[in-house]
Design a protein around this motif. Structure first.
Motif, PDB file in Angstrom:
ATOM      1  N   GLY A 255       0.818  -1.209   0.000  1.00 16.34           N
ATOM      2  CA  GLY A 255       0.000   0.000   0.000  1.00 16.34           C
ATOM      3  C   GLY A 255       0.851   1.258   0.000  1.00 16.34           C
ATOM      4  N   TRP A 256       0.238   2.363   0.458  1.00  7.68           N
ATOM      5  CA  TRP A 256       0.896   3.661   0.336  1.00  7.68           C
ATOM      6  C   TRP A 256       0.946   4.449   1.635  1.00  7.68           C
ATOM      7  N   THR A 257       0.211   4.051   2.641  1.00  5.41           N
ATOM      8  CA  THR A 257       0.201   4.780   3.906  1.00  5.41           C
ATOM      9  C   THR A 257       1.485   4.502   4.673  1.00  5.41           C
ATOM     10  N   ARG A 258       2.167   5.549   5.115  1.00  2.45           N
ATOM     11  CA  ARG A 258       3.419   5.381   5.847  1.00  2.45           C
ATOM     12  C   ARG A 258       3.149   4.892   7.264  1.00  2.45           C
ATOM     13  N   ASN A 259       3.828   3.820   7.645  1.00  5.38           N
ATOM     14  CA  ASN A 259       3.720   3.274   9.000  1.00  5.38           C
ATOM     15  C   ASN A 259       2.262   3.168   9.467  1.00  5.38           C
ATOM     16  N   PRO A 260       1.455   2.414   8.742  1.00  7.13           N
ATOM     17  CA  PRO A 260       0.042   2.294   9.105  1.00  7.13           C
ATOM     18  C   PRO A 260      -0.130   1.495  10.392  1.00  7.13           C
ATOM     19  N   ASN A 261      -1.255   1.706  11.048  1.00  5.65           N
ATOM     20  CA  ASN A 261      -1.593   0.845  12.173  1.00  5.65           C
ATOM     21  C   ASN A 261      -2.709  -0.100  11.751  1.00  5.65           C
ATOM     22  N   TYR A 262      -3.047  -1.018  12.648  1.00  3.55           N
ATOM     23  CA  TYR A 262      -4.015  -2.049  12.310  1.00  3.55           C
ATOM     24  C   TYR A 262      -5.393  -1.458  11.998  1.00  3.55           C
ATOM     25  N   GLN A 263      -5.808  -0.490  12.803  1.00  5.98           N
ATOM     26  CA  GLN A 263      -7.123   0.108  12.597  1.00  5.98           C
ATOM     27  C   GLN A 263      -7.221   0.762  11.219  1.00  5.98           C
TER      28      GLN A 263
END
Length: 214
Positions: free
Chosen positions: A77-85
């Motif tokens: 994906g593209w989101t930097r350092n995503p969290n689970y939520q």
């Protein structure tokens, strides 16, 4: 989040932005005792696989002799350092991914690919059983040209097995790791690492899926 189709891949310019801070996790694998982050021993290779929920997928690979380390994370994906939520919204573009670090002198890539194909359903796009969304898509992200070629060949081989048993077409995303979303494997929260070792009765929808790869 009303109106979001979680089975449709989000465009890069529509994805959540994320953050610069990396996820803080333990230094060592809770089962194997090896590092969760590199650098890895000389000669070891890394393969990234998505098979739906990463809890059961990770356990499959840490049990294979020759696998040095595994970790749960987000990739593609593209989101930097995503969290689970965030990942659960399907607004990051990531799929739940297992980082598999292995010693090719002790375990063959074909053995790892067999474990991948046989233990989930690669014919259901953006879902595994009741788990629905792009975060559950089937994927192989290769870190070498040889891995990529082997993954593509294994897909053709397994498709023959599936077709012979009247199963559908494989929808697995196969790509170089560097071309999977932003090309980064982001570690998931520490409680996800080795989850089924920490929670032996935890949720798992993985296991032999009727058709042998061999």
């Amino acid at each position: 989040m009303l109106g979001i189709d979680k089975t449709r891949m989000i465009a890069a310019d529509k994805a959540l932005t994320g953050r610069d801070a990396e996820m803080q996790i333990a230094d060592r694998h809770v089962v194997l005792g090896t590092p969760l982050k590199g650098p890895w021993p000389e000669g070891h290779e890394v393969l990234y696989v998505g098979m739906g929920c990463f809890w059961g997928a990770e356990r499959i690979f840490w049990q294979i002799p020759g696998v040095y380390s595994t970790a749960a994370g987000y990739m593609g994906g593209w989101t930097r350092n995503p969290n689970y939520q965030e990942t659960c919204t399907s607004l990051t573009g990531h799929t739940e991914t297992v980082q598999v670090v292995y010693d090719p002198s002790k375990v063959s890539l074909d053995t790892l690919l067999a474990a991948f194909w046989e233990n989930h359903d690669p014919t259901t796009p953006n879902r595994q059983g009741g788990d629905i969304g792009t975060q559950y898509r089937s994927a192989i992200f290769a870190t070498t040209d040889a891995q990529l070629a082997a993954a593509e060949a294994s897909r053709e081989r397994y498709q023959e097995r599936l077709s012979a048993e009247a199963f559908g077409a494989i929808t697995t995303q196969i790509a170089p790791a560097a071309e999977a979303g932003d090309g980064t494997f982001y570690y998931a929260e520490d409680y996800h690492q080795g989850y089924l070792h920490k929670n032996p009765d935890g949720y798992c929808n993985h296991g032999f899926c009727q058709v042998s790869y061999a």
